[in-house]
Design an enzyme around this catalytic site. Structure first.
Site, PDB file in Angstrom:
ATOM      1  N   THR A 162      11.440  67.831 -57.621  1.00  0.00           N
ATOM      2  CA  THR A 162      12.928  67.683 -57.312  1.00  0.00           C
ATOM      3  C   THR A 162      13.123  67.897 -55.882  1.00  0.00           C
ATOM      4  O   THR A 162      12.273  68.668 -55.187  1.00  0.00           O
ATOM      5  CB  THR A 162      13.800  68.770 -58.295  1.00  0.00           C
ATOM      6  OG1 THR A 162      13.570  70.147 -57.633  1.00  0.00           O
ATOM      7  CG2 THR A 162      13.774  68.476 -59.699  1.00  0.00           C
ATOM      8  N   GLY A 163      14.125  67.320 -55.301  1.00  0.00           N
ATOM      9  CA  GLY A 163      14.252  67.481 -53.753  1.00  0.00           C
ATOM     10  C   GLY A 163      12.962  67.107 -53.063  1.00  0.00           C
ATOM     11  O   GLY A 163      12.541  67.546 -52.323  1.00  0.00           O
ATOM     12  N   GLY A 164      12.682  65.817 -53.478  1.00  0.00           N
ATOM     13  CA  GLY A 164      11.178  65.193 -52.952  1.00  0.00           C
ATOM     14  C   GLY A 164      11.522  64.268 -51.558  1.00  0.00           C
ATOM     15  O   GLY A 164      10.623  63.638 -51.551  1.00  0.00           O
TER      16      GLY A 164
ATOM     17  N   GLY B  80      11.689  67.579 -46.266  1.00  0.00           N
ATOM     18  CA  GLY B  80      10.997  68.886 -46.059  1.00  0.00           C
ATOM     19  C   GLY B  80       9.904  69.227 -47.009  1.00  0.00           C
ATOM     20  O   GLY B  80       8.763  68.319 -47.056  1.00  0.00           O
ATOM     21  N   ILE B  81       9.900  70.294 -47.743  1.00  0.00           N
ATOM     22  CA  ILE B  81       8.838  71.002 -48.455  1.00  0.00           C
ATOM     23  C   ILE B  81       8.524  69.756 -49.601  1.00  0.00           C
ATOM     24  O   ILE B  81       7.232  69.346 -49.954  1.00  0.00           O
ATOM     25  CB  ILE B  81       9.226  72.146 -48.833  1.00  0.00           C
ATOM     26  CG1 ILE B  81       8.959  73.058 -47.866  1.00  0.00           C
ATOM     27  CG2 ILE B  81       7.988  72.629 -50.062  1.00  0.00           C
ATOM     28  CD1 ILE B  81       9.531  74.492 -48.165  1.00  0.00           C
TER      29      ILE B  81
ATOM     30  N   SER C  20      11.495  82.356 -52.443  1.00  0.00           N
ATOM     31  CA  SER C  20      11.803  82.510 -51.088  1.00  0.00           C
ATOM     32  C   SER C  20      11.350  83.798 -50.739  1.00  0.00           C
ATOM     33  O   SER C  20      11.678  84.949 -51.486  1.00  0.00           O
ATOM     34  CB  SER C  20      12.951  82.034 -50.424  1.00  0.00           C
ATOM     35  OG  SER C  20      13.303  82.624 -49.389  1.00  0.00           O
TER      36      SER C  20
ATOM     37  N   TYR D 240      21.783  83.525 -51.749  1.00  0.00           N
ATOM     38  CA  TYR D 240      20.662  82.838 -51.712  1.00  0.00           C
ATOM     39  C   TYR D 240      19.393  83.705 -52.394  1.00  0.00           C
ATOM     40  O   TYR D 240      18.596  83.326 -53.160  1.00  0.00           O
ATOM     41  CB  TYR D 240      20.280  82.317 -50.508  1.00  0.00           C
ATOM     42  CG  TYR D 240      19.096  81.507 -50.173  1.00  0.00           C
ATOM     43  CD1 TYR D 240      19.192  80.256 -50.417  1.00  0.00           C
ATOM     44  CD2 TYR D 240      17.972  82.146 -49.859  1.00  0.00           C
ATOM     45  CE1 TYR D 240      17.890  79.579 -50.248  1.00  0.00           C
ATOM     46  CE2 TYR D 240      16.829  81.493 -49.732  1.00  0.00           C
ATOM     47  CZ  TYR D 240      16.793  80.316 -49.723  1.00  0.00           C
ATOM     48  OH  TYR D 240      15.434  79.481 -49.531  1.00  0.00           O
TER      49      TYR D 240
HETATM   50  P1  NAP Z   1      15.255  70.523 -47.127  1.00  0.00           P
HETATM   51  O1  NAP Z   1      14.379  69.602 -46.188  1.00  0.00           O
HETATM   52  O2  NAP Z   1      16.798  70.606 -46.784  1.00  0.00           O
HETATM   53  O3  NAP Z   1      15.124  69.793 -48.592  1.00  0.00           O
HETATM   54  C1  NAP Z   1      15.998  70.139 -49.748  1.00  0.00           C
HETATM   55  C2  NAP Z   1      15.824  69.284 -50.758  1.00  0.00           C
HETATM   56  O4  NAP Z   1      16.680  69.709 -51.708  1.00  0.00           O
HETATM   57  C3  NAP Z   1      16.212  67.649 -50.290  1.00  0.00           C
HETATM   58  O5  NAP Z   1      15.123  66.929 -50.572  1.00  0.00           O
HETATM   59  C4  NAP Z   1      17.792  67.844 -50.948  1.00  0.00           C
HETATM   60  O6  NAP Z   1      17.717  66.395 -51.278  1.00  0.00           O
HETATM   61  C5  NAP Z   1      17.379  68.665 -52.287  1.00  0.00           C
HETATM   62  N1  NAP Z   1      18.613  69.047 -52.921  1.00  0.00           N
HETATM   63  C6  NAP Z   1      19.595  69.999 -52.388  1.00  0.00           C
HETATM   64  N2  NAP Z   1      20.407  70.008 -53.264  1.00  0.00           N
HETATM   65  C7  NAP Z   1      20.216  69.120 -54.377  1.00  0.00           C
HETATM   66  C8  NAP Z   1      20.718  68.771 -55.211  1.00  0.00           C
HETATM   67  N3  NAP Z   1      21.824  69.336 -55.896  1.00  0.00           N
HETATM   68  N4  NAP Z   1      20.161  68.052 -56.480  1.00  0.00           N
HETATM   69  C9  NAP Z   1      18.960  67.126 -56.179  1.00  0.00           C
HETATM   70  N5  NAP Z   1      18.518  67.643 -55.074  1.00  0.00           N
HETATM   71  C10 NAP Z   1      18.855  68.442 -54.050  1.00  0.00           C
HETATM   72  O7  NAP Z   1      14.710  71.897 -47.216  1.00  0.00           O
HETATM   73  P2  NAP Z   1      13.426  72.505 -47.816  1.00  0.00           P
HETATM   74  O8  NAP Z   1      13.077  73.728 -46.572  1.00  0.00           O
HETATM   75  O9  NAP Z   1      12.282  71.467 -47.579  1.00  0.00           O
HETATM   76  O10 NAP Z   1      13.760  73.104 -48.956  1.00  0.00           O
HETATM   77  C11 NAP Z   1      13.215  72.978 -50.257  1.00  0.00           C
HETATM   78  C12 NAP Z   1      13.152  74.307 -50.944  1.00  0.00           C
HETATM   79  O11 NAP Z   1      12.350  75.393 -50.429  1.00  0.00           O
HETATM   80  C13 NAP Z   1      14.395  74.911 -51.366  1.00  0.00           C
HETATM   81  O12 NAP Z   1      14.590  75.444 -52.525  1.00  0.00           O
HETATM   82  C14 NAP Z   1      14.455  76.159 -50.267  1.00  0.00           C
HETATM   83  O13 NAP Z   1      15.327  77.037 -50.823  1.00  0.00           O
HETATM   84  C15 NAP Z   1      13.060  76.494 -50.193  1.00  0.00           C
HETATM   85  N6  NAP Z   1      12.989  77.372 -49.125  1.00  0.00           N
HETATM   86  C16 NAP Z   1      12.502  76.791 -47.978  1.00  0.00           C
HETATM   87  C17 NAP Z   1      12.196  77.670 -46.647  1.00  0.00           C
HETATM   88  C18 NAP Z   1      12.324  77.297 -45.426  1.00  0.00           C
HETATM   89  O14 NAP Z   1      12.217  78.028 -44.375  1.00  0.00           O
HETATM   90  N7  NAP Z   1      12.373  75.784 -45.186  1.00  0.00           N
HETATM   91  C19 NAP Z   1      12.011  79.038 -46.907  1.00  0.00           C
HETATM   92  C20 NAP Z   1      11.790  79.372 -48.362  1.00  0.00           C
HETATM   93  C21 NAP Z   1      12.302  78.622 -49.422  1.00  0.00           C
HETATM   94  P3  NAP Z   1      19.440  65.805 -51.169  1.00  0.00           P
HETATM   95  O15 NAP Z   1      20.023  66.414 -50.034  1.00  0.00           O
HETATM   96  O16 NAP Z   1      19.055  64.200 -51.017  1.00  0.00           O
HETATM   97  O17 NAP Z   1      19.997  66.127 -52.546  1.00  0.00           O
END
Ligand code: NAP
Length: 262
Positions: free
Chosen positions: A11-13, A16-17, A136, A149
């Site tokens: 999910t959320g593919g 980012g991550i 996180s 969060y």
């Molecule tokens: P990102 O690039 O903003 O990616 C977030 C992803 O989640 C996107 O693919 C977005 O796609 C999807 N998303 C958000 N809300 C959604 C929804 N309601 N339904 C379906 N998809 C949804 O950020 P990221 O850093 O890769 O985050 C991925 C995960 O890592 C998150 O859970 C975040 O809390 C965790 N995390 C990140 C960090 C960091 O520093 N980057 C640190 C700790 C944890 P759409 O916008 O197209 O829906």
């Protein structure tokens, strides 16, 4: 190939991550379905990932849409071996000025949706599957402004332990990857310009023992390990991938001068 003949859903593919993990999975031989809300980014990701990938528009907070997306993925690829519940949002909820709307949206996206994604996937998961939830460091650090969060991510870790117990009869493993600050679009304004990104990197670097921000590939490699048979006896664990930020904050560059003086 560490994931040959495996099928995965992330999910959320499309960013980012999640996208970095999808790329790593495909490179290791898996067929990968990705979800997200932004159709343009989904199409771009699907193009980048190639024929082993399937992009499905689904809002994780919409349970019916999530169920439909997972069913479609299983229809195309067969039963799933790997679920990475990764979709998440930040959202500021400083005590004194937080809105109920933002608070509930963060909990709904990062916690409630993770549970219902797992629940929706269950009929489509093979016995012995691997589920990885994205946590996180903020769940344990107390960063100001992040009550919702932090609570959502701490909730994910607590929930993972329950899922381990409930799913162990099927041999399904459940683990949490808990990233430190990783260079992804989630940081929004903090990295919107090269200057802002430099300041952000310096701040993170100063408070991280390894001295720098993490990259999405750092998390992708960890998720790959947890998803693979190499982690066959690992379940119920939370793996921090944070350059030492949570385990050894005293090793961070900001403290080194002080330590040398003591
Ligand atoms: P990102 O690039 O903003 O990616 C977030 C992803 O989640 C996107 O693919 C977005 O796609 C999807 N998303 C958000 N809300 C959604 C929804 N309601 N339904 C379906 N998809 C949804 O950020 P990221 O850093 O890769 O985050 C991925 C995960 O890592 C998150 O859970 C975040 O809390 C965790 N995390 C990140 C960090 C960091 O520093 N980057 C640190 C700790 C944890 P759409 O916008 O197209 O829906």
């Amino acid at each position: 190939m560490r994931l040959a003949n495996k099928t995965a859903l992330i999910t959320g593919g499309n960013s980012g991550i999640g996208l970095a993990t999808a790329k790593r999975f495909v490179a290791e031989g898996a067929k990968v379905a990705i979800t997200g809300r932004n159709v343009e980014r989904l199409e771009a990701a699907a193009h980048e990932l190639g024929p082993q990938a399937l992009a499905l528009a689904a809002d994780a907070t919409d349970i019916a849409a999530t169920e439909a997306a997972i069913a479609k993925a299983a229809d195309r690829f067969g039963k799933l071996d790997i679920l990475f519940a990764n979709a998440g949002i930040p959202g500021q909820t400083p005590v004194g000025s937080a809105s109920l709307e933002v608070f509930e949206q963060v909990i709904r996206t990062n916690l409630t949706s993770v549970f219902f994604t797992v629940q929706a996937a269950l009929p489509h998961l093979n016995d012995g599957a691997s589920i990885i939830l994205n946590g996180s460091v903020i769940s344990v650090l107390g960063n100001p402004g992040y009550s919702a969060y932090a609570a959502s991510k701490a909730g994910v870790t607590a929930m993972a332990r329950v899922l381990v117990s409930e799913l162990s009869p099927r041999g399904i493993r459940v683990n949490v990857v808990a990233p430190g600050a990783i260079r992804t679009p989630i940081w929004g304004a903090a990295i919107a310009t090269p200057e802002a990104e430099k300041i952000f990197e310096a701040r993170i670097g100063a408070t991280t023992p390894l001295g720098h921000i993490g990259e999405p590939e750092n998390i992708a490699n960890t998720v790959l390990f947890l998803a693979s048979d190499e982690a066959a006896h690992i379940t119920g664990q939370q793996l921090f991938v944070d350059g030492g930020a949570t385990s050894s904050p005293a090793g961070a560059p900001i403290f080194r001068g002080q330590a040398a003086r003591q």
